[in-house]
Design an enzyme around this catalytic site. Structure first.
Site, mmCIF file in Angstrom:
data_model
loop_
_atom_site.group_PDB
_atom_site.id
_atom_site.type_symbol
_atom_site.label_atom_id
_atom_site.label_comp_id
_atom_site.label_asym_id
_atom_site.label_seq_id
_atom_site.Cartn_x
_atom_site.Cartn_y
_atom_site.Cartn_z
ATOM 1 N N ARG A 1 -12.909 1.376 -1.933
ATOM 2 C CA ARG A 1 -12.125 2.215 -0.996
ATOM 3 C C ARG A 1 -12.362 3.712 -1.282
ATOM 4 N NH1 ARG A 1 -11.454 -2.361 0.671
ATOM 5 N NH2 ARG A 1 -9.549 -3.155 1.632
ATOM 6 N N GLU B 1 -3.462 3.733 -0.483
ATOM 7 C CA GLU B 1 -4.731 3.715 0.236
ATOM 8 C C GLU B 1 -4.604 4.546 1.515
ATOM 9 O OE1 GLU B 1 -6.557 -0.187 1.085
ATOM 10 O OE2 GLU B 1 -7.274 0.765 2.903
ATOM 11 N N SER C 1 -3.481 -2.556 4.342
ATOM 12 C CA SER C 1 -3.055 -2.366 2.950
ATOM 13 C C SER C 1 -2.522 -0.946 2.778
ATOM 14 C CB SER C 1 -4.242 -2.522 2.001
ATOM 15 O OG SER C 1 -4.903 -3.727 2.215
#
Ligand code: EPU
Length: 336
Positions: free
Chosen positions: A164, A332, A236
């Site tokens: 990520r 995130e 997420s």
């Protein structure tokens, strides 16, 4: 190019938060974007680029200009006997690209079916699911620098991808607009069915084919993850934390069942969803913000939540997880 003033962003963030920005600009080509940057019809400081808005949380009105690139087009730009190079415009809906590649029997991004967002955002956070990360298939990222309007092209190595993570979230954060991405895909069957029960889920549908992999993943995602057009969410909310082997051993001694995956340098990745569930938050709410009942990693807007409501819930979860496990959850989602 279209320019709107005092514009609502409710339709441009999948949390469905109703905030406004000073100016909202849609650009349909690289030339359009370069014209915007050189002519500056409105102030471009500060500027936020929004694609599908699937990784954003607004906590207040945006006192600046939002640029929404809607660059389209999917085309094969090169090929060899075994591989094909597909270039897609930044404004293409990610899952439309996956569907197109599956329809053309191009292998590589099928595990990333149904991930929300646009192609232009895919390299920024190196989207990943079911054992595949988009970096595995990225050949080149093209775009322009926000300051100068100058064109750039970057190789996969130059993008500095990680979990990520990419250069677009680090050294180049807020400095570029991605206009297209070139993907390198296989023409021959190459499958990645190692994640969880994916192989069995595909086999239940019949033989292992690209179409069945895509269908199995869509089924799993639809069963577990809320549809943002019905319940506001940004997938997420947290990254899966990567912890030291020492901390992991302590965690595993107290919780022998803890799911985990190996990470770089002997570290261990633990699912944030498991930590949140164990801290008692799965399916629970704080005001209008909630934790999804089927996947604790996803925070949801239960209707009319503000960005602050979501953040209050996130902060409470972060505190509880830290107090219980001594692990910091990293967000995130990009909080604006
Ligand atoms: N788990 C729980 N409780 C939960 C959720 C998960 O105990 O509420 C545990 C289970 O043991 C499960 C394990 O965590 O087996 C892994 O769960 P899952 O397969 O759902 O994956 P994840 O690690 O929670 C990551 C990605 C997702 C991606 C899935 C599938 C991150 C931050 N998230 O979640 O990505 O869809 O893997 O590959 O890495 C997204 O980024 O928006 C996203 C949804």
């Amino acid at each position: 190019m279209q320019i709107y003033e005092d514009y609502s962003l409710k339709e441009y963030n999948t949390f469905g938060i109703d905030v406004r920005c000073k100016h909202f600009i849609t650009c349909t080509s690289q030339t359009d974007l370069q014209k915007l940057i050189t002519e500056k019809p409105v102030p471009l400081h500060p500027t936020l680029i929004i694609g599908g808005g699937s990784n954003l949380l607004f906590t207040k009105p945006y006192e600046g200009t939002v640029i929404h690139p809607v660059i389209s087009g999917i085309a094969v730009v090169n090929e060899t006997k075994d591989q094909v190079f597909v270039e897609a415009g930044a404004g293409i809906v990610w899952d439309d690209l996956v569907g197109w590649c599956v329809d053309h029997d191009y292998y590589g991004i099928e595990n990333l079916s149904l991930i929300p967002g646009h192609v232009g955002a895919s390299p920024v956070q190196n989207i990943g699911a079911y054992g595949t990360e988009v970096k595995d298939c990225i050949h080149e990222v093209k775009g322009i620098f926000l300051e100068s309007g100058e064109f750039f092209s970057m190789t996969r190595e130059e993008c500095q991808f990680g979990y990520r993570q990419s250069i677009f979230k680090k050294a180049l954060k807020g400095k570029t607009i991605i206009t297209s991405v070139v993907f390198k895909l296989d023409k021959q069957p190459v499958y990645n069915l190692t994640y969880g029960h994916l192989k069995e889920q595909v086999e239940k549908l019949g033989s292992v084919t690209l179409q069945n992999i895509r269908k199995a993943i869509i089924d799993v995602r639809e069963a577990k993850l809320p549809d943002h057009t019905v319940i506001g969410n940004a997938g997420s909310f947290f990254k899966n934390p990567v912890i030291s082997a020492t901390l992991f051993n302590k965690l595993q001694t107290l919780n022998p069942q803890v799911p985990h995956y190996p990470a770089d340098e002997g570290q261990v990745k633990v699912p944030a969803g498991w930590l949140i569930e164990k801290s008692g938050w799965k399916g629970k709410s704080l005001g209008k913000a909630g934790v999804h009942a089927d996947q604790a990693l996803v925070l949801i807007n239960k209707g009319g939540a503000s960005g602050r409501d979501i953040i209050s819930l996130a902060e409470t979860i972060e505190r509880d997880v830290f107090n219980q496990f001594n692990i910091h959850l990293e967000r995130e989602v990009n909080v604006i």
